[in-house]
Design a protein around this motif. Sequence first.
Motif, PDB file in Angstrom:
ATOM      1  N   VAL A   7      44.739  35.562  41.643  1.00  0.00           N
ATOM      2  CA  VAL A   7      43.742  36.379  40.957  1.00  0.00           C
ATOM      3  C   VAL A   7      42.534  36.476  41.874  1.00  0.00           C
ATOM      4  O   VAL A   7      41.768  35.521  42.023  1.00  0.00           O
ATOM      5  CB  VAL A   7      43.344  35.774  39.590  1.00  0.00           C
ATOM      6  N   PHE A   8      42.379  37.624  42.510  1.00  0.00           N
ATOM      7  CA  PHE A   8      41.323  37.809  43.498  1.00  0.00           C
ATOM      8  C   PHE A   8      40.365  38.924  43.080  1.00  0.00           C
ATOM      9  O   PHE A   8      39.989  39.793  43.884  1.00  0.00           O
ATOM     10  CB  PHE A   8      41.925  38.120  44.875  1.00  0.00           C
ATOM     11  N   LEU A   9      39.988  38.917  41.813  1.00  0.00           N
ATOM     12  CA  LEU A   9      39.022  39.892  41.322  1.00  0.00           C
ATOM     13  C   LEU A   9      37.611  39.439  41.673  1.00  0.00           C
ATOM     14  O   LEU A   9      37.343  38.247  41.824  1.00  0.00           O
ATOM     15  CB  LEU A   9      39.155  40.057  39.808  1.00  0.00           C
ATOM     16  N   GLY A  10      36.700  40.396  41.778  1.00  0.00           N
ATOM     17  CA  GLY A  10      35.335  40.082  42.141  1.00  0.00           C
ATOM     18  C   GLY A  10      34.583  39.402  41.010  1.00  0.00           C
ATOM     19  O   GLY A  10      34.957  39.490  39.836  1.00  0.00           O
ATOM     20  N   GLU A  11      33.500  38.719  41.369  1.00  0.00           N
ATOM     21  CA  GLU A  11      32.651  38.072  40.372  1.00  0.00           C
ATOM     22  C   GLU A  11      32.034  39.144  39.464  1.00  0.00           C
ATOM     23  O   GLU A  11      31.536  40.158  39.929  1.00  0.00           O
ATOM     24  CB  GLU A  11      31.546  37.282  41.079  1.00  0.00           C
ATOM     25  N   GLY A  12      32.090  38.929  38.151  1.00  0.00           N
ATOM     26  CA  GLY A  12      31.523  39.899  37.215  1.00  0.00           C
ATOM     27  C   GLY A  12      32.375  41.144  37.038  1.00  0.00           C
ATOM     28  O   GLY A  12      31.876  42.211  36.685  1.00  0.00           O
ATOM     29  N   GLY A 144      22.724  47.393  35.840  1.00  0.00           N
ATOM     30  CA  GLY A 144      22.263  46.407  34.870  1.00  0.00           C
ATOM     31  C   GLY A 144      23.023  45.110  34.973  1.00  0.00           C
ATOM     32  O   GLY A 144      24.243  45.074  34.854  1.00  0.00           O
ATOM     33  N   GLY A 145      22.288  44.004  35.197  1.00  0.00           N
ATOM     34  CA  GLY A 145      22.915  42.691  35.292  1.00  0.00           C
ATOM     35  C   GLY A 145      23.671  42.476  36.574  1.00  0.00           C
ATOM     36  O   GLY A 145      24.306  41.454  36.766  1.00  0.00           O
TER      37      GLY A 145
END
Length: 391
Positions: A7-12, A144-145
């Motif tokens: 699982v190599f999804l980006g942070e957030g 946002g965020g």
Amino acid sequence: METHSHVFLGEGHEHAEKRTWWVIWLCGAMMAIEIVGGLLFGSIALVADGLHMSTHAGALLLAALAYSYARRHATDARFTFGTGKLGDLAGFTSAIVLAMIALLIGWEAVTRLLAPVPIAFAEAIPIAALGLGVNVASAWLLSGGHHHHHHHGHDDGEEQTVELGGVPVTLEIHEDGVPPRFRVHADIAAAALTAETVRPGGARQTFAFRSIGGWLESIDEIPEPHAFTVHLRHGAAAASAVFEEHDHSHAAHQDNNMRAAVIHVMADAAVSVLVIAGLLLARAFGWLWMDPLAGIIGACVIASWARGLVRDTGRILLDMNPDPRLTSRLRREIEADGDRLTDLHVWRLGPGHLGAVLSVVTGKDRRPEDYHRRLRHFPSLSHVTVEVQSR
């Protein structure tokens, strides 16, 4: 046997997906209002802007679907190295769409420059202003965020402040276009100061200092990597500071799917600003050529952004080395005590995730696990395969 996560999804990732859907609903609502309003009030310009907004929403829909698909199939075994690069594929596709939009805008602008047409200023200026407002709101929602406070490590001079015998001392690894050395900012004598580094493997090195300008600087350079505990001593006083190696490659962490969505919004906003300026000048001075000229400038800006996005995402999709400096540091780490790296491949798996394959020739009794431990201070290396060969 230990299994590896793919699982190599980006942070957030999920938060970015939600923000993209919010912008799609905003653009979809504005598109419906403009098309329905244009049909009711007989404004072709309003209908045309609504149709233009539909292409904008379509590009954002591509980004949102990429986020959704990557998340839902993150653990699908059919994807050998996960779905982290799906966002880069979507970004590449969006860049091609942006390039086509730039060509269409440029063609229309040149046509109108050669054959000017009457402009309904009373309708065109408010519509352009409305489009700009929607783009500003979209950019705000997308950002946002989205706050990434990446510490850039010793690239810009990592600092630690400690108390040394009651005196505040700032210890810095200075590496700004020069070989890395310790710098100490404090009102103490250089001759009585030493710094000893203790690395995770137990290796130790002692540094003496000399006075240079308004600070003290170590005489010897600091070997890579910069991950160690430093024991400062000045006479009978002692203090310690811990330095960790940080990955600071923007290319390794960048979310190109979100980048493509933001570029779509910013491109539309830039065109809106240029169009408003062109229309105001055309109305004030009768310079009808200002409107198509603004379109040509806008097309060039969009084409430039599209080119950059194609280049960066294309490099990732072709598995080009995303961080040559990290690769060089990795090589120095492996070869620091006599081993020889005969093969090394580094590529990007997803935002903030790198993969590496290493082949090491050693004359010592070492296993792959030994090298895995030595590379733990490279946080972006999410999937490492090591082959060990004996001499």
